[in-house]
Design an enzyme around this catalytic site. Structure first.
Site, PDB file in Angstrom:
ATOM      1  N   LEU A  96      24.537  -1.056  60.828  1.00 15.91           N
ATOM      2  CA  LEU A  96      24.821  -0.427  59.522  1.00 15.91           C
ATOM      3  C   LEU A  96      23.733  -0.663  58.401  1.00 15.91           C
ATOM      4  O   LEU A  96      22.998  -1.526  58.481  1.00 15.91           O
ATOM      5  CB  LEU A  96      25.993  -1.453  59.020  1.00 15.91           C
ATOM      6  CG  LEU A  96      27.352  -1.108  59.961  1.00 15.91           C
ATOM      7  CD1 LEU A  96      28.404  -2.173  59.778  1.00 15.91           C
ATOM      8  CD2 LEU A  96      28.095   0.226  59.575  1.00 15.91           C
ATOM      9  N   ASN A 110      29.697 -10.704  62.690  1.00 10.49           N
ATOM     10  CA  ASN A 110      29.212 -10.074  63.902  1.00 10.49           C
ATOM     11  C   ASN A 110      29.202 -11.271  64.890  1.00 10.49           C
ATOM     12  O   ASN A 110      29.027 -12.194  64.558  1.00 10.49           O
ATOM     13  CB  ASN A 110      27.942  -9.464  63.687  1.00 10.49           C
ATOM     14  CG  ASN A 110      27.542  -8.844  65.146  1.00 10.49           C
ATOM     15  OD1 ASN A 110      28.298  -8.048  65.474  1.00 10.49           O
ATOM     16  ND2 ASN A 110      26.287  -9.195  65.616  1.00 10.49           N
ATOM     17  N   HIS A 112      27.625 -11.985  68.493  1.00 10.82           N
ATOM     18  CA  HIS A 112      26.390 -11.635  69.333  1.00 10.82           C
ATOM     19  C   HIS A 112      26.340 -12.529  70.414  1.00 10.82           C
ATOM     20  O   HIS A 112      26.618 -13.584  70.245  1.00 10.82           O
ATOM     21  CB  HIS A 112      25.184 -11.724  68.442  1.00 10.82           C
ATOM     22  CG  HIS A 112      24.042 -11.235  69.225  1.00 10.82           C
ATOM     23  ND1 HIS A 112      23.693  -9.715  69.397  1.00 10.82           N
ATOM     24  CD2 HIS A 112      23.102 -11.696  70.082  1.00 10.82           C
ATOM     25  CE1 HIS A 112      22.672  -9.774  70.185  1.00 10.82           C
ATOM     26  NE2 HIS A 112      22.197 -10.961  70.462  1.00 10.82           N
ATOM     27  N   GLU A 150      21.046  -7.420  55.785  1.00  9.56           N
ATOM     28  CA  GLU A 150      20.274  -5.818  56.240  1.00  9.56           C
ATOM     29  C   GLU A 150      19.233  -5.877  57.460  1.00  9.56           C
ATOM     30  O   GLU A 150      18.916  -5.054  57.998  1.00  9.56           O
ATOM     31  CB  GLU A 150      19.556  -5.314  55.092  1.00  9.56           C
ATOM     32  CG  GLU A 150      18.411  -6.164  54.484  1.00  9.56           C
ATOM     33  CD  GLU A 150      18.764  -7.373  53.821  1.00  9.56           C
ATOM     34  OE1 GLU A 150      19.912  -7.590  53.562  1.00  9.56           O
ATOM     35  OE2 GLU A 150      17.992  -8.412  53.577  1.00  9.56           O
TER      36      GLU A 150
HETATM   37  C1  GAR Z   1      30.498  -8.623  73.425  1.00 11.57           C
HETATM   38  O1  GAR Z   1      29.871  -9.319  74.434  1.00 11.57           O
HETATM   39  C2  GAR Z   1      29.766  -8.527  72.060  1.00 11.57           C
HETATM   40  O2  GAR Z   1      29.386  -9.854  71.962  1.00 11.57           O
HETATM   41  C3  GAR Z   1      28.741  -7.657  72.036  1.00 11.57           C
HETATM   42  O3  GAR Z   1      29.317  -6.683  73.073  1.00 11.57           O
HETATM   43  C4  GAR Z   1      30.511  -7.028  73.822  1.00 11.57           C
HETATM   44  C5  GAR Z   1      31.542  -6.322  73.226  1.00 11.57           C
HETATM   45  O4  GAR Z   1      32.578  -6.349  74.338  1.00 11.57           O
HETATM   46  N1  GAR Z   1      28.209  -7.228  71.030  1.00 11.57           N
HETATM   47  C6  GAR Z   1      26.871  -6.890  70.973  1.00 11.57           C
HETATM   48  O5  GAR Z   1      26.039  -6.924  71.733  1.00 11.57           O
HETATM   49  C7  GAR Z   1      26.512  -6.393  69.289  1.00 11.57           C
HETATM   50  N2  GAR Z   1      24.861  -6.675  69.400  1.00 11.57           N
HETATM   51  P1  GAR Z   1      34.163  -6.325  73.924  1.00 11.57           P
HETATM   52  O6  GAR Z   1      34.304  -4.927  73.331  1.00 11.57           O
HETATM   53  O7  GAR Z   1      35.136  -6.345  74.915  1.00 11.57           O
HETATM   54  O8  GAR Z   1      34.451  -7.010  72.664  1.00 11.57           O
END
Ligand code: GAR
Length: 205
Positions: A96, A110, A112, A150
């Protein structure tokens, strides 16, 4: 108590969304309510999870809207329509802009799948994070919930949980363990912490 209204932004399977729904049903999230799910992918299984739990859903496609600005304006329109207080990025695979993040200081969270500041930032998302973790050979990884500003994955950390790496781990087995042991635990907890603060502010009004 006036509950904080939560929007969850998703792109894929939505297991973190499910963890939030389950936490709400169990009373782990009690100061907030999931009022809206927004997906940037029309085929995301997360939308089915929202539908099964009677949560309103919106699909917002950058390819249809034509630009990042119009894409974000559409998201803002829905956030305002549903009077959202907290935005949770739960596997939302779109970065974003500063224009968007600066509109919601300490209102966007978020999750991560690593221990920030390792294995994070632009290009580190989903399975790719776990591939890089195994390639590097670190012995401990984990998950982080942080506020969004940001800087991609650069906002203030709210909660973290460490996860051991096993000798035979594959990116997939590690991803599953990080989710089960860390993400699905700390995300609901952080959402309740932030909801509690916001709902206290709403009570005073
Ligand atoms: C999760 O592991 C989340 O932490 C990651 O994507 C996956 C989504 O799984 N997010 C990132 O990498 C963001 N930078 P989900 O759709 O089953 O919740």
């Amino acid at each position: 108590m006036v509950k904080a209204k939560i929007a969850v932004l998703v792109s894929g399977g939505g297991t973190n969304l499910q963890a939030l729904i389950d936490a709400q049903n169990k009373g782990i999230i009690k100061s907030g309510e999931i009022a809206l799910v927004i997906s940037n992918n029309a085929d995301a299984y997360a939308l089915t999870r929202a539908y099964n739990n009677n949560i309103p859903q919106k699909v917002v496609l950058k390819s249809v809207l034509g630009s990042q600005e119009k894409f974000e304006d559409e998201i803002v329109k829905y956030l305002e329509e549903f009077q959202i207080d907290i935005i949770v990025l739960a596997g939302f695979m779109s970065i974003l802009s500063e224009k968007f993040t600066s509109k919601y200081p300490k209102r966007i969270l978020n999750v991560h799948p690593s221990l920030i500041p390792s294995f994070c930032g632009k290009g580190f998302y989903g399975l790719k994070v776990h591939e890089e973790v195994l390639k590097y050979g670190v012995k401990i990884t984990g998950a982080t919930v942080h506020y969004v500003n940001e800087v991609p994955d650069g906002g203030e950390i709210i909660l973290q949980k460490a996860v051991n790496i096993c000798r035979n781990d594959t990116p997939q087995s590690l991803q599953q363990r990080v989710m089960r042991v860390a993400e699905w635990k700390i995300l609901p907890k952080a959402v309740e912490m932030v909801s509690c603060q916001i709902s206290k502010g709403k009570d005073k009004k």
